[in-house]
Scaffold this active site. Structure first.
Site, PDB file in Angstrom:
ATOM      1  CG  ASN A 149       1.211   0.340   4.569  1.00 39.45           C
ATOM      2  OD1 ASN A 149       0.670  -0.682   4.223  1.00 39.45           O
ATOM      3  ND2 ASN A 149       2.464   0.646   4.733  1.00 39.45           N
ATOM      4  N   GLY A 150      -1.116  -1.091   6.676  1.00 36.93           N
ATOM      5  CA  GLY A 150      -0.782  -1.911   7.756  1.00 36.93           C
ATOM      6  C   GLY A 150      -2.418  -3.080   8.057  1.00 36.93           C
ATOM      7  NE  ARG A 206       4.524   1.280   0.192  1.00 34.84           N
ATOM      8  CZ  ARG A 206       5.443   1.251   1.280  1.00 34.84           C
ATOM      9  NH1 ARG A 206       6.752   1.506   1.034  1.00 34.84           N
ATOM     10  NH2 ARG A 206       5.031   0.842   2.396  1.00 34.84           N
ATOM     11  CB  CYS A 261      -1.050  -0.043   1.150  1.00 34.09           C
ATOM     12  SG  CYS A 261      -1.912  -1.355   1.266  1.00 34.09           S
ATOM     13  CD1 TRP A 277      -0.101  -6.520  -2.652  1.00 33.19           C
ATOM     14  CD2 TRP A 277      -0.483  -6.945  -0.500  1.00 33.19           C
ATOM     15  NE1 TRP A 277       0.228  -7.981  -2.636  1.00 33.19           N
ATOM     16  CE2 TRP A 277      -0.093  -8.160  -1.350  1.00 33.19           C
ATOM     17  CE3 TRP A 277      -0.687  -7.085   0.825  1.00 33.19           C
ATOM     18  CZ2 TRP A 277      -0.016  -9.403  -0.553  1.00 33.19           C
ATOM     19  CZ3 TRP A 277      -0.630  -8.301   1.374  1.00 33.19           C
ATOM     20  CH2 TRP A 277      -0.130  -9.449   0.659  1.00 33.19           C
ATOM     21  CE  LYS A 329      11.575  -3.663  -5.485  1.00 35.31           C
ATOM     22  NZ  LYS A 329      12.253  -4.840  -6.007  1.00 35.31           N
ATOM     23  CE  LYS A 371      13.362 -12.907  -8.454  1.00 30.17           C
ATOM     24  NZ  LYS A 371      14.006 -12.351  -7.305  1.00 30.17           N
ATOM     25  CD  GLU A 383       9.448 -13.166  -7.150  1.00 31.72           C
ATOM     26  OE1 GLU A 383       9.053 -12.322  -6.061  1.00 31.72           O
ATOM     27  OE2 GLU A 383      10.489 -13.275  -7.372  1.00 31.72           O
TER      28      GLU A 383
HETATM   29  C1  F6R Z   1      11.396 -11.548  -4.854  1.00 28.80           C
HETATM   30  C2  F6R Z   1      11.418 -10.562  -3.974  1.00 28.80           C
HETATM   31  C3  F6R Z   1      11.097 -10.747  -2.535  1.00 28.80           C
HETATM   32  C4  F6R Z   1      11.766  -9.600  -1.610  1.00 28.80           C
HETATM   33  C5  F6R Z   1      11.364  -9.871  -0.208  1.00 28.80           C
HETATM   34  C6  F6R Z   1      12.264  -9.076   0.786  1.00 28.80           C
HETATM   35  O1  F6R Z   1      11.795 -11.127  -6.072  1.00 28.80           O
HETATM   36  O2  F6R Z   1      11.674  -9.086  -4.275  1.00 28.80           O
HETATM   37  O3  F6R Z   1      11.220 -11.843  -2.305  1.00 28.80           O
HETATM   38  O4  F6R Z   1      13.092 -10.088  -1.770  1.00 28.80           O
HETATM   39  O5  F6R Z   1      10.024  -9.419  -0.142  1.00 28.80           O
HETATM   40  O6  F6R Z   1      12.305  -7.643   0.424  1.00 28.80           O
HETATM   41  P1  F6R Z   1      13.253  -6.597   0.924  1.00 28.80           P
HETATM   42  O7  F6R Z   1      14.600  -6.938   0.393  1.00 28.80           O
HETATM   43  O8  F6R Z   1      12.889  -5.131   0.577  1.00 28.80           O
HETATM   44  O9  F6R Z   1      13.230  -6.924   2.275  1.00 28.80           O
END
Ligand code: F6R
Length: 630
Positions: A110-111, A29, A2, A84, A625, A512, A515
């Site tokens: 958000n939350g 997000r 979000c 989200w 993300k 990868k 996803e």
């Molecule tokens: C996969 C991906 C996620 C992030 C995970 C942690 O492609 O991007 O698995 O790696 O959500 O995210 P960060 O690194 O932002 O803590």
């Protein structure tokens, strides 16, 4: 998860443009739905007869833009959101912003409000009407009640409004960030606990966002809020800092520094001075690439070169912390967790040092081991992943030291950690992580070499990896993977194996691929196949084998032979072709940096599989993300 955006300031001819552009920057997000509202009390040309100009639409921001069409929405105050979905399906009714019964209180959030069901029931019992299935909507009705109970007349001042939002916020359980707008008070009041919020100032407006990179498009002056803090942004008034950590709301002005920048203990620069980064991250664009993912894959050679030249002092300080610690624990989530797992191998091989590993979402179940002399090393691209942050909070409960490897300066993790190493990957916009993964591998590698007293060879191997990647890109790697993706795109299942330092590579490759392409891909340690996994191999099942030039090579090749004898099609990635490979992808041997180079063909395969299957690799379904909820 979000994205939140708010504006209070100079009247704009069309605030819709601000929100549509800003929300697009926040879309990574969450892209289940998007919406915004303009809160000015004076009517607008396009204003609906019975309420505020409020636009919401499911799907990406582009669909919201279509709905807004040519509407001109002049205004000086508004809030917007990309969602989200957590509570309530992906519908227009559940899209934010949400309103109270009077239509004058507007909320984005958000939350997760853990006690929303009981709050909602009480509000329903008291006659409130709900129009969504979200947890968020309770906030609008709570603020409505708090305002009504404190004021005899419908008129109220911004400070009354802030106090009402404070009382409402105090009733919420869980980790939440809320921004509440009032048409009556011509203000936005916001609070955060756990979920991030920052206020940006640029001389004509005060802006609020869940994300620093979203603010950097408008300003480089950012006021970061700590847990339990908030702000009141009112038209024609300086922003007021709110402290919600006690029952009585404390309000004070953010102080002004001599250099003209608004400042307080929360101004953004102090946490960033841990690392060499002193400015907010620039706004990223795709350049000549069709997708951010492809651009970010190609940026990895440059990222590695930057890490090879990492300033010596922070790496040495971090290495000394690891050497001093009584028990070092690495933690992270998803892709980042595979980088942390890789680090355990690197520390074993290079530094002869035992380090522990647990994924972020499990770490706090293991916190009983922690003592003040322990060190938790948390790795995160966004610095906002709630499970990683919870692991850090667990460490703090035991007074342990915390080090963070983070890509987003000023993010929550950078502010919680005792010491921060910047990943220098630059803004990563594709939802799936690529360059931040290799950046983490690079920094962990340099740390392991430094603990071993060999920083210079560590830098050399990273530089070699950078050059190797540039060469691979110029020698047709992308073309080969595009062709291979065409051949594999119709498969339902795919397996990846690796051993030793390439076991995490196999896990990351599978993640990868699933996803981006939604192909069922699973990664395994090669040695585990015969313990059950091999039952899944059928005639023609594609299996990617990471066969580096290291002591695990013979073993992983014999695993490949075992799979091939059961009918698998073997795609080998490594420095040397072998008979068992049906398809061979060459990557050079760059010693302990080999996993960094070896993962890149898998990233490219994942990208091209998405394209072959007609999917957008930058925005896989159901993902966001930054995963800012537990
Ligand atoms: C996969 C991906 C996620 C992030 C995970 C942690 O492609 O991007 O698995 O790696 O959500 O995210 P960060 O690194 O932002 O803590």
């Amino acid at each position: 998860m979000c994205g939140i955006l708010g504006y209070v300031g100079e009247r704009q001819d069309n605030l819709a443009t601000f929100f549509l552009e800003g929300l697009e920057r926040l879309e990574y997000r969450g892209y289940d739905s998007a919406g915004f509202a303009v809160l000015d009390r004076n009517g607008h040309a396009g204003q609906p007869p019975n309420g505020l100009p409020l636009f919401k639409e499911v799907g990406p921001v582009g669909q919201l833009a279509t709905k807004v069409g040519r509407s001109q929405l002049p205004g000086s105050i508004g809030i917007g959101h990309t969602r989200w979905a957590t509570h309530g399906g992906v519908t227009v009714a559940n899209a934010h912003p949400h309103l109270d019964c009077t239509g004058s209180i507007v909320v984005v959030h958000n939350g997760i409000i853990e006690n929303y069901q009981s709050l909602k029931q009480q509000l329903l019992d008291r006659g409130h009407r709900f129009t969504s299935d979200t947890d968020t909507e309770v906030v609008a009705h709570l603020v409505e009640e708090e305002l009504a109970s404190a004021n005899d007349t419908p008129d109220y001042a911004p400070s009354d409004f802030a106090a009402a939002v404070h009382r409402a916020f105090r009733q919420l359980h869980g980790l939440n960030a809320i921004v509440v707008g009032s048409t009556e008070a011509a203000s936005l009041a916001l609070f955060r606990l756990g979920s991030p919020l920052a206020v940006g100032l640029n001389g004509v407006a005060a802006l609020v966002s869940s994300d620093l990179p979203a603010l950097s498009a408008y300003t480089d002056r950012v006021l970061l809020l700590d847990d339990g803090e908030g702000a009141l942004l009112t038209l024609d008034q300086p922003p007021v800092r709110l402290d919600a950590r006690s029952d009585t709301l404390k309000q004070q002005h953010f102080s002004t520094r001599r250099n003209g920048h608004l400042g307080s203990a929360r101004q953004s620069d102090p946490p960033w001075t841990h690392s060499a980064c002193t400015t907010p991250p620039p706004v990223a664009d795709k350049g000549a690439y069709p997708h951010f993912m492809l651009k970010e894959i190609h940026e990895q050679a440059e990222v590695l070169a930057r890490i090879a030249a990492y300033p010596a002092a922070p790496i040495s300080t971090a290495a000394a912390m690891i050497e001093r610690a009584f028990g070092t624990y690495f933690t992270a989530c998803g892709t980042a967790s595979y980088a942390a797992l890789e680090a355990t191998y690197l520390f074993s091989h290079l530094a002869r040092k035992h380090v522990n590993f647990a994924v972020g979402s499990e770490f706090y179940f293991l916190e009983d081991f922690l003592v003040p002399e322990s060190l938790l090393v948390a790795a995160s691209q966004s610095g906002e992943t709630m499970d990683t942050i919870e692991a850090v909070r667990a460490a703090k409960r035991h007074d342990s030291q915390v080090m963070a490897l983070v890509n987003v300066p000023g993010s929550s993790l950078t502010r919680l950690a005792d010491y921060v190493l910047d990943l220098y990957a630059g803004p990563e916009k594709a939802v799936v992580s690529t360059k931040a993964y290799t950046a983490k591998l690079g920094v962990f590698l340099l740390l392991a070499y430094t603990v071993a007293g060999e920083q210079a060879p560590g830098r050399a191997v990273l530089q070699q990896a950078s050059v190797a990647l540039s060469d691979l890109f110029s020698n047709g790697l992308d073309k080969q993977l595009r062709r291979l993706a065409g051949e594999l795109a119709a498969h339902e299942h795919l397996f990846t194996i690796g051993r030793d330092v390439n076991y995490p590579t196999a896990l990351e490759a599978a993640l990868k691929i699933k996803e981006t392409s939604y192909i069922h891909a699973e990664g395994f340690a090669g040695g585990e196949l015969k313990h059950g996994v091999i039952a899944l191999i059928e005639d023609g099942t594609p299996c990617i084998v990471f066969a580096a030039q290291d002591r695990s090579r013979a073993a992983v090749l014999s695993n490949a032979i075992e799979m091939r004898s059961r009918g698998a099609t073997i795609i080998g990635i490594g420095p040397e072709r072998e008979d068992v490979f049906d398809e061979y992808v060459h990557v050079p041997d760059v010693g302990y940096a080999s996993p960094i180079v070896s993962v890149v063909p898998a990233q490219l395969l994942a990208y091209h599989l998405a394209i072959e299957r007609g999917l957008n690799p930058d925005k896989p379904r159901n993902l966001a993300k930054s995963v800012t909820v537990k």
